[in-house]
Design an enzyme around this catalytic site. Structure first.
Site, PDB file in Angstrom:
ATOM      1  N   PHE A   1      33.064  32.930  44.836  1.00  0.00           N
ATOM      2  CA  PHE A   1      32.961  31.550  45.304  1.00  0.00           C
ATOM      3  C   PHE A   1      34.219  30.719  45.023  1.00  0.00           C
ATOM      4  CE2 PHE A   1      30.537  27.435  45.549  1.00  0.00           C
ATOM      5  CZ  PHE A   1      29.762  27.704  46.654  1.00  0.00           C
TER       6      PHE A   1
ATOM      7  N   GLU B   1      28.601  38.095  39.836  1.00  0.00           N
ATOM      8  CA  GLU B   1      29.924  37.861  40.413  1.00  0.00           C
ATOM      9  C   GLU B   1      31.118  38.227  39.525  1.00  0.00           C
ATOM     10  OE1 GLU B   1      28.532  33.751  41.187  1.00  0.00           O
ATOM     11  OE2 GLU B   1      29.724  33.949  42.998  1.00  0.00           O
TER      12      GLU B   1
ATOM     13  N   GLU C   1      24.026  32.572  51.771  1.00  0.00           N
ATOM     14  CA  GLU C   1      23.716  31.387  50.965  1.00  0.00           C
ATOM     15  C   GLU C   1      23.578  30.176  51.882  1.00  0.00           C
ATOM     16  OE1 GLU C   1      26.215  30.706  47.505  1.00  0.00           O
ATOM     17  OE2 GLU C   1      25.546  28.629  47.334  1.00  0.00           O
TER      18      GLU C   1
ATOM     19  N   ARG D   1      35.102  25.217  42.736  1.00  0.00           N
ATOM     20  CA  ARG D   1      35.088  26.347  41.814  1.00  0.00           C
ATOM     21  C   ARG D   1      36.498  26.953  41.678  1.00  0.00           C
ATOM     22  NH1 ARG D   1      31.633  29.642  38.851  1.00  0.00           N
ATOM     23  NH2 ARG D   1      29.767  28.531  39.487  1.00  0.00           N
TER      24      ARG D   1
ATOM     25  N   ALA E   1      25.528  31.913  42.541  1.00  0.00           N
ATOM     26  CA  ALA E   1      26.227  31.544  41.308  1.00  0.00           C
ATOM     27  C   ALA E   1      25.851  32.482  40.151  1.00  0.00           C
ATOM     28  CB  ALA E   1      25.965  30.083  40.957  1.00  0.00           C
TER      29      ALA E   1
ATOM     30  N   ARG F   1      30.802  36.220  46.840  1.00  0.00           N
ATOM     31  CA  ARG F   1      30.885  36.674  45.442  1.00  0.00           C
ATOM     32  C   ARG F   1      32.155  36.194  44.724  1.00  0.00           C
ATOM     33  NH1 ARG F   1      28.909  42.870  44.477  1.00  0.00           N
ATOM     34  NH2 ARG F   1      27.872  42.556  42.484  1.00  0.00           N
TER      35      ARG F   1
ATOM     36  N   THR G   1      28.365  24.602  39.997  1.00  0.00           N
ATOM     37  CA  THR G   1      29.253  23.507  39.586  1.00  0.00           C
ATOM     38  C   THR G   1      28.640  22.156  39.959  1.00  0.00           C
ATOM     39  OG1 THR G   1      30.518  23.558  41.643  1.00  0.00           O
ATOM     40  CG2 THR G   1      31.266  24.982  39.845  1.00  0.00           C
TER      41      THR G   1
HETATM   42  N1  MTE Z   1      24.342  42.817  44.488  1.00  0.00           N
HETATM   43  C1  MTE Z   1      23.830  43.385  45.600  1.00  0.00           C
HETATM   44  N2  MTE Z   1      23.425  44.649  45.524  1.00  0.00           N
HETATM   45  N3  MTE Z   1      23.721  42.703  46.764  1.00  0.00           N
HETATM   46  C2  MTE Z   1      24.147  41.400  46.879  1.00  0.00           C
HETATM   47  O1  MTE Z   1      24.039  40.801  47.946  1.00  0.00           O
HETATM   48  N4  MTE Z   1      25.187  39.471  45.740  1.00  0.00           N
HETATM   49  C3  MTE Z   1      26.069  39.060  44.655  1.00  0.00           C
HETATM   50  C4  MTE Z   1      25.545  39.581  43.317  1.00  0.00           C
HETATM   51  N5  MTE Z   1      25.243  40.970  43.404  1.00  0.00           N
HETATM   52  C5  MTE Z   1      24.715  40.771  45.725  1.00  0.00           C
HETATM   53  C6  MTE Z   1      24.762  41.534  44.526  1.00  0.00           C
HETATM   54  C7  MTE Z   1      26.226  37.628  44.546  1.00  0.00           C
HETATM   55  S1  MTE Z   1      27.349  36.854  45.544  1.00  0.00           S
HETATM   56  C8  MTE Z   1      25.535  36.882  43.632  1.00  0.00           C
HETATM   57  S2  MTE Z   1      25.795  35.229  43.469  1.00  0.00           S
HETATM   58  C9  MTE Z   1      24.545  37.487  42.748  1.00  0.00           C
HETATM   59  O2  MTE Z   1      24.357  38.868  43.001  1.00  0.00           O
HETATM   60  C10 MTE Z   1      23.226  36.739  42.920  1.00  0.00           C
HETATM   61  O3  MTE Z   1      22.198  37.290  42.212  1.00  0.00           O
HETATM   62  P1  MTE Z   1      21.933  36.948  40.664  1.00  0.00           P
HETATM   63  O4  MTE Z   1      22.043  35.480  40.507  1.00  0.00           O
HETATM   64  O5  MTE Z   1      20.580  37.476  40.441  1.00  0.00           O
HETATM   65  O6  MTE Z   1      22.997  37.670  39.894  1.00  0.00           O
HETATM   66  N1  LUZ Z   2      27.025  28.135  45.144  1.00  0.00           N
HETATM   67  C1  LUZ Z   2      27.032  26.829  44.887  1.00  0.00           C
HETATM   68  C2  LUZ Z   2      27.675  29.005  44.360  1.00  0.00           C
HETATM   69  O1  LUZ Z   2      26.456  26.077  45.654  1.00  0.00           O
HETATM   70  N2  LUZ Z   2      27.660  26.375  43.794  1.00  0.00           N
HETATM   71  C3  LUZ Z   2      28.322  27.177  42.948  1.00  0.00           C
HETATM   72  O2  LUZ Z   2      28.885  26.720  41.969  1.00  0.00           O
HETATM   73  C4  LUZ Z   2      28.347  28.554  43.248  1.00  0.00           C
HETATM   74  N3  LUZ Z   2      29.021  29.404  42.476  1.00  0.00           N
HETATM   75  C5  LUZ Z   2      29.052  30.688  42.785  1.00  0.00           C
HETATM   76  C6  LUZ Z   2      28.388  31.124  43.900  1.00  0.00           C
HETATM   77  N4  LUZ Z   2      27.698  30.292  44.675  1.00  0.00           N
HETATM   78 MO1  MOS Z   3      26.937  34.431  45.411  1.00  0.00          MO
HETATM   79  S1  MOS Z   3      28.724  33.925  46.299  1.00  0.00           S
HETATM   80  O1  MOS Z   3      26.831  32.979  44.547  1.00  0.00           O
HETATM   81  O2  MOS Z   3      25.909  34.190  46.685  1.00  0.00           O
END
Ligand code: MTE
Ligand code: LUZ
Ligand code: MOS
Length: 764
Positions: A338, A707, A226, A304, A503, A336, A434
């Site tokens: 956060f 998450e 990220e 968060r 997020a 994941r 957030t």
């Molecule tokens: N699933 C896989 N297979 N690989 C990933 O890197 N990242 C996770 C989750 N699931 C991830 C994953 C995280 S930290 C987040 S925030 C969400 O996927 C982001 O994708 P989304 O917003 O489409 O759910």
């Molecule tokens: N990233 C971010 C995040 O910038 N703000 C958020 O609130 C957040 N929450 C979950 C995962 N990434």
């Molecule tokens: Mo997930 S920690 O919001 O990339």
């Protein structure tokens, strides 16, 4: 409902960054980084390295044309260190050579002279030294000071949770190409294409419109890309810009593990007050976040944490303080959940300790205090469409809880060597960034003259299946076959000013933007054909399964014919649209507002079998009732829930990030850092979809999934604790995660390893 990416993945056809055909004349980069955790750079000697075979150049801070600054939230982080180093592995120079091996060999020949400064690794020590990233923040509701007086039991304690390595299968990687007109194109394995674009422009002193960032897919991100994909992409860009040749930078696994930040370890103090009938009246907590050497995303993560102080419980009096402590470790980053999981571990620890003292089971306290509709969170938002109790009750019913409890008790009476333990783990996770302004997305849709559809959005595919979900959205809205819809790479020239894919909200935000774009085109198509067919009431026309219907009867217009007709009539078949989550706001001065579009709820039952001779355990059985809303894709969503659960269990049990006394990561390979594998995976994982859940804030009534299920893993810690107590009732559970097998063994047999006892100020 298969995720179409899986065909390519299993055949090895998906192209990750390191699989791309290398352009002619590509150069390779390796990083020279700090060997010490804190110190001043006195001299650096590149001489021998520059003479090393195949070396083209060595770039350091002085070669940066723009500002040597990559900090996203706070400008406190240099791309390349020149005067001072703040952690082991901090990049100092970029060695560019004709091959990676030559670049790496040369980087080993760089001589550096440093003056050591005393490092700090412990967040509490950093706090005592006033080494902070930002001033502390406090979320408050009610009046804890007054509430303590009405409590029958007050318990204070400490709870610590450890770091976690992201272990995305694809390491950090980027490939940058110089373009004409001082422009640069970067292919990056990033969750934040716009952050790469913005930071490259800053470093190279060019405009954002001179930087194009393209992302096909990531071999996993989990938050680790990220913010922290940016530096490597910018370094490749710097190399390409200076060398006027393509530059590729792919981190080797142990460099990646050493140089990048992880989930933040937290050390927290809690004080919880209950009445005799198990109502939690007051909760006070201080979170010491180990931020590492720069802000990165730590302030947002800390925020968060504060938002998730009370998990899925209603507590009328809460005071939660978050302190972001600056230490000499790699800057820790998004992972994941956060910061949410860290908060939830502490409240669960407090409940566990209170239950111990009161001689009740933790689930009795949990159940008593679950959120109800309309309850207020400490930040002012009220629980709406609250499914906390629904998922709890449904789970208890599904697993026949009363009988399960008795079975486990009986088992433990009959067995001395193996003890079973269990925990219930409710979750409540807020969906929205957030930082309110980040809750926006855009989509660009083209329908080509053959009827095929191409979609660009801000969403980055990293295995979570967002591309497939977006395809479904377009196919559903146009009512055409999925096969007609394809997702383009995520690209900053097609999708500008984007928020990271993070997020858990990529499908929500980009799905809604995509819906808007599709509706614009659909409206044009229907309006145009209505004129042709001389139909006044547009509602009489409908596309269904690739055919235009008039009054529900098929016309001669197939989708393809309809598209041809629209094109021939010179009506645009492209649209760009935007979405911003409505109704959310947050006032950071008073820390109150409606920060989240909605919450995701669920409850897990987690059972473990502990081998009390060897201290090893197996998570044997997990049953979950999870609130998916109306799942967009049950197969993908179930996969997300399973993956997140296992990742959460790993964090709580076997994954242990260890730095030595000099601040050097010693768990920097897969032989020293243990992650869940197939053997670790519970024999039974049953994920049930909560029925009748609606969510108007999600695309097609779905809910975010990425998450939230990670936090079910927290129940793993307390299930093992429960089994330990079944073996030896008076074992002190110290509420320090991870609960590694070594630690379990010690706690089963060692009298000497006792934590300082809990302070009990009032007893019932
Ligand atoms: N699933 C896989 N297979 N690989 C990933 O890197 N990242 C996770 C989750 N699931 C991830 C994953 C995280 S930290 C987040 S925030 C969400 O996927 C982001 O994708 P989304 O917003 O489409 O759910
Ligand atoms: N990233 C971010 C995040 O910038 N703000 C958020 O609130 C957040 N929450 C979950 C995962 N990434
Ligand atoms: Mo997930 S920690 O919001 O990339």
């Amino acid at each position: 409902m298969k995720n179409y990416d899986s065909y390519q993945h299993v055949r090895g056809e998906s192209l990750f960054l390191d699989d791309l055909t290398s352009p002619e004349g590509v150069l390779h980069a390796a990083i020279f980084s700090s060997p010490i955790a804190h110190g001043l750079i006195k001299t650096i000697d590149f001489h021998e390295a520059l003479n090393s075979s195949g070396v083209i150049a060595i770039l350091s801070a002085k070669d940066i044309p723009g500002e040597n600054q990559i900090g996203g939230i706070i400008p406190d982080e240099v791309l390349l260190a020149s005067e001072k180093v703040d952690y082991i592995g901090q990049p100092i120079a970029l060695v560019i050579a004709d091959s990676y091996l030559n670049a790496k060999k040369a980087s080993n020949k760089i001589k550096i002279n440093l003056e050591k400064l005393p490092p700090i690794f412990d967040p509490r020590e950093a706090f005592r030294n006033n080494s902070l990233i930002i001033p502390s923040r406090t979320f408050e509701i009610g009046d804890v000071e007054r509430a303590w007086k009405s409590c029958d039991l007050i318990i204070e304690g400490t709870a610590d949770s450890g770091g976690q390595e992201h272990l995305y299968l694809e390491t950090q990687a980027a490939l940058a190409y110089p373009q004409e007109g001082n422009k640069i194109k970067i292919i990056s394995s990033t969750q934040s294409p716009t952050a790469v674009q913005r930071t490259t422009a800053r470093i190279l002193a060019i405009k954002m419109n001179q930087v194009e960032v393209d992302v096909t897919r990531l071999g996993g991100g989990f938050g680790g890309k990220e913010d922290q994909a940016t530096a490597w992409a910018v370094m490749a860009a710097l190399g390409a810009y200076k060398m006027k040749a393509p530059v590729k930078l792919v981190l080797k696994r142990n460099d990646d593990m050493r140089m990048t930040g992880k989930r933040h370890p937290y050390s927290s103090d809690f004080k919880i007050g209950l009445t005799n009938d198990l109502k939690i009246l007051a909760y006070e907590v201080t979170f010491y976040q180990n931020a590492g050497a720069a802000a990165d995303l730590s302030p947002a993560i800390l925020e968060r944490t504060l938002f998730h102080t009370t998990n899925s419980y209603f507590i009328p009096n809460v005071k939660a303080t978050g302190i972001s402590c600056k230490t000499n470790l790699p800057p820790n980053t998004a992972f994941r959940g956060f910061g949410g999981p860290q908060a939830m571990f502490v409240i669960e620890s407090a409940i566990f300790k209170a239950a111990e003292k009161l001689g009740v089971d933790p689930f009795e306290i949990q159940e008593k205090n679950l959120l109800n509709e309309g309850d207020e969170f400490p930040f002012g938002q009220r629980a709406e469409n609250c499914n906390a109790r629904k998922t709890w009750n449904e789970l208890k019913r599904k697993i026949n809880f009363e009988k399960t409890k008795v079975n486990i008790r009986n088992f433990n009476q009959e067995n001395n060597l193996i003890k079973k333990g269990f925990a219930l783990m409710p979750i409540c996770f807020g969906i929205s960034f957030t930082n309110t302004l980040m809750n926006q997305a855009n989509a660009l849709v083209h329908i080509y003259t053959d009827g095929s559809v191409g979609i660009s959005t801000a969403a980055v595919e990293m295995g979570q299946g967002v591309n497939h979900k977006l395809r479904q959205v377009a196919a559903e809205l146009f009512s055409i076959d999925l096969e007609k819809v394809s997702i383009e790479s995520t690209n900053t020239t097609r999708s500008a000013n984007t928020s990271p894919t993070a997020a858990s909200s990529a499908a929500d935000l980009n799905g809604k933007a995509l819906e808007n774009a599709c509706r614009i085109i659909l409206d044009r198509i229907i309006t145009n054909i209505a004129r042709e067919l001389k139909v006044d009431d547009l509602k009489r026309l409908l596309i269904k399964k690739n055919i235009l219907l008039l009054d529900n009867k098929p016309t001669e217009f197939t989708w393809e014919k309809l598209i041809q007709k629209t094109y021939t009539d010179r009506v645009s078949l492209s649209a760009q649209a935007y979405y911003a989550t409505p109704g959310i706001y947050f006032n950071r001065n008073i820390n109150k507002g409606k920060a989240f579009a909605y919450h995701v709820y669920g409850t897990a039952f987690i059972e473990t079998a502990l081998d009390c001779l060897r201290g090893i355990y197996k998570i044997t059985d997990v049953k979950i009732v999870h609130d998916f809303g109306k799942s967009l894709n049950p197969v993908i969503d179930k996969g997300q829930a399973e993956g997140a659960l296992i990742q959460g269990l790993g964090w709580m049990t076997i994954e242990e990030v260890i730095y030595d006394e000099r601040g050097k990561l010693i768990t920097d390979t897969l032989s020293t850092y243990k992650v869940p594998d197939l053997h670790f995976t519970p024999d039974k994982v049953e994920i049930n979809f909560l029925e009748d859940s609606e969510n108007p804030m999600g695309i097609f009534n779905s809910k975010a999934i990425g998450e939230p299920p990670l936090m079910y893993g927290i129940g793993g810690y307390f299930a093992i604790a429960n089994a330990i107590k079944a073996f030896k009732q008076d074992t002190n559970i110290d509420c320090k995660a991870p609960m590694t097998p070594e630690k379990v063994l010690i706690s089963l047999y060692s009298e000497s390893i006792k934590q300082k006892p809990l302070k009990i100020t009032k007893e019932s």
